[in-house]
Design a protein around this motif. Sequence first.
Motif, PDB file in Angstrom:
ATOM      1  N   ALA A  75     -29.713  19.775  29.306  1.00  0.00           N
ATOM      2  CA  ALA A  75     -29.962  20.648  30.454  1.00  0.00           C
ATOM      3  C   ALA A  75     -28.886  20.477  31.525  1.00  0.00           C
ATOM      4  O   ALA A  75     -28.437  21.462  32.133  1.00  0.00           O
ATOM      5  N   VAL A  76     -28.459  19.241  31.754  1.00  0.00           N
ATOM      6  CA  VAL A  76     -27.405  18.986  32.749  1.00  0.00           C
ATOM      7  C   VAL A  76     -26.113  19.686  32.339  1.00  0.00           C
ATOM      8  O   VAL A  76     -25.440  20.319  33.170  1.00  0.00           O
ATOM      9  N   VAL A  77     -25.749  19.579  31.061  1.00  0.00           N
ATOM     10  CA  VAL A  77     -24.543  20.259  30.572  1.00  0.00           C
ATOM     11  C   VAL A  77     -24.670  21.769  30.761  1.00  0.00           C
ATOM     12  O   VAL A  77     -23.745  22.442  31.244  1.00  0.00           O
ATOM     13  N   THR A  78     -25.832  22.316  30.381  1.00  0.00           N
ATOM     14  CA  THR A  78     -26.042  23.757  30.495  1.00  0.00           C
ATOM     15  C   THR A  78     -25.923  24.225  31.938  1.00  0.00           C
ATOM     16  O   THR A  78     -25.260  25.227  32.237  1.00  0.00           O
ATOM     17  N   ASP A 112     -24.811  11.567  21.185  1.00  0.00           N
ATOM     18  CA  ASP A 112     -23.569  12.270  21.476  1.00  0.00           C
ATOM     19  C   ASP A 112     -23.724  13.362  22.524  1.00  0.00           C
ATOM     20  O   ASP A 112     -22.729  13.767  23.141  1.00  0.00           O
ATOM     21  N   VAL A 113     -24.941  13.879  22.733  1.00  0.00           N
ATOM     22  CA  VAL A 113     -25.125  14.840  23.816  1.00  0.00           C
ATOM     23  C   VAL A 113     -24.876  14.160  25.156  1.00  0.00           C
ATOM     24  O   VAL A 113     -24.228  14.718  26.053  1.00  0.00           O
ATOM     25  N   ALA A 117     -21.938  15.059  27.736  1.00  0.00           N
ATOM     26  CA  ALA A 117     -22.236  15.373  29.132  1.00  0.00           C
ATOM     27  C   ALA A 117     -21.255  14.679  30.068  1.00  0.00           C
ATOM     28  O   ALA A 117     -20.782  15.275  31.047  1.00  0.00           O
ATOM     29  N   LEU A 118     -20.926  13.430  29.781  1.00  0.00           N
ATOM     30  CA  LEU A 118     -19.958  12.704  30.615  1.00  0.00           C
ATOM     31  C   LEU A 118     -18.591  13.390  30.581  1.00  0.00           C
ATOM     32  O   LEU A 118     -17.928  13.543  31.622  1.00  0.00           O
ATOM     33  N   VAL A 149     -15.332   6.163  23.455  1.00  0.00           N
ATOM     34  CA  VAL A 149     -13.868   6.232  23.410  1.00  0.00           C
ATOM     35  C   VAL A 149     -13.307   7.626  23.665  1.00  0.00           C
ATOM     36  O   VAL A 149     -12.473   7.810  24.571  1.00  0.00           O
ATOM     37  N   TRP A 150     -13.715   8.631  22.882  1.00  0.00           N
ATOM     38  CA  TRP A 150     -13.028   9.920  22.922  1.00  0.00           C
ATOM     39  C   TRP A 150     -13.036  10.603  24.289  1.00  0.00           C
ATOM     40  O   TRP A 150     -12.089  11.369  24.568  1.00  0.00           O
ATOM     41  N   PRO A 151     -14.045  10.411  25.176  1.00  0.00           N
ATOM     42  CA  PRO A 151     -13.960  11.081  26.479  1.00  0.00           C
ATOM     43  C   PRO A 151     -12.729  10.708  27.311  1.00  0.00           C
ATOM     44  O   PRO A 151     -12.389  11.419  28.255  1.00  0.00           O
TER      45      PRO A 151
END
Length: 377
Positions: A75-78, A112-113, A117-118, A149-151
């Motif tokens: 929801a935060v991402v949306t 992973d969601v 989000a981060l 890592v990937w972020p």
Amino acid sequence: MLLLLVRDNLGIGGVAREVDLYQYWYGKFAEGTFPPGDVTWQYPPGAGLVIMSPGVLPWLTYFQAFVALTVLADAVVTLALAHADSARLTHGALIWVLGLPLLLHLPFARYDVQTTALAVLALLALGTRATATRRLGGALAGIGAMVKVWPALALIGTPRGRTTREAWTAAAVTALALLATLALFFSDALGFLRQQGSRGIQIESLWGTALAAARASGIWPGRIEFRYGAYEYVGPYVSSLGHLALLLTVIAFGWLLLWRLQARRWTDATPFDAALAAVLLFTVTSRVISPQYMIWLLGLAAVCMTSRATVMRPVALLLLPAAALSSLAYPVLYDDVVTGTTTGLAVMVLRNALLLAAALLAARRLWTSTTGGPPDA
């Protein structure tokens, strides 16, 4: 998605078993240690924060709390994407809202969601003019790097100069502070490095698809084993392919550094586009492509689509059928993928061909959109 998760009987079923593993790790954290000697623990120490987070909802079971927090992160991402879309009439939130369900119920049974989000919030914050907000974006990317890592790649496209210094410094300081804090309170904080270094060729990676095709053709005599929490190929040339994958990952990183040196034009979308291109390149060269990697790519594609200046629209469109094919591969037809049937091989070839095409297209469009023309003032 929630209904599918409750039933959890699609294809091979058992998608939610990963949450049981998280709960086991939660017990280890309660004892003051990262999972000692556990070959399935392959994540940076910041991941422990996400694994422990269901403890903030003690009136729910661990599974219920984990899913609730994952839905909250969704929801935060949306909302963040919708807010970014609102002034520009773009389609970032639409890509996320339509793309995530293509992965069926898997996103709500993985952490992973939260990681995505981060990265999404970091990129959106970096796109503002306020110094404090850009530093917050760097800090969020630093936390994300300590979670998975990937972020950290969200920072690869920050404009040269003050923005880069502010964001990268905030990321480094935040990551080091978080690492030091976790190392102070929990033992074996860096134990994940031992497990990561031993990973082989996972069957869903591009390299795994090549080996599957070779085995189906009768020209490679290898086999599949369940190791380090995933199905991997074992046999001749696997080690060499693994080294080649690592070499190509290094080359991809070198290409990204060369791009930063050669880039002359930055638009508002360049940091978003660079982040998507970077994660795609690291994904297709990796020895491992787990189905949840698609969550990362959809999130970054959605951020790109919040800007009218993005050059990644065709890349984002390629990722949608790739996500749908990922769901066919796991969990719907996973038995076929593992046994190497014609159907399973066809699904993996199509999915990985789309990812490879998306990565190459993203790299080309990033390069051509930023290295030509006069430099920005």
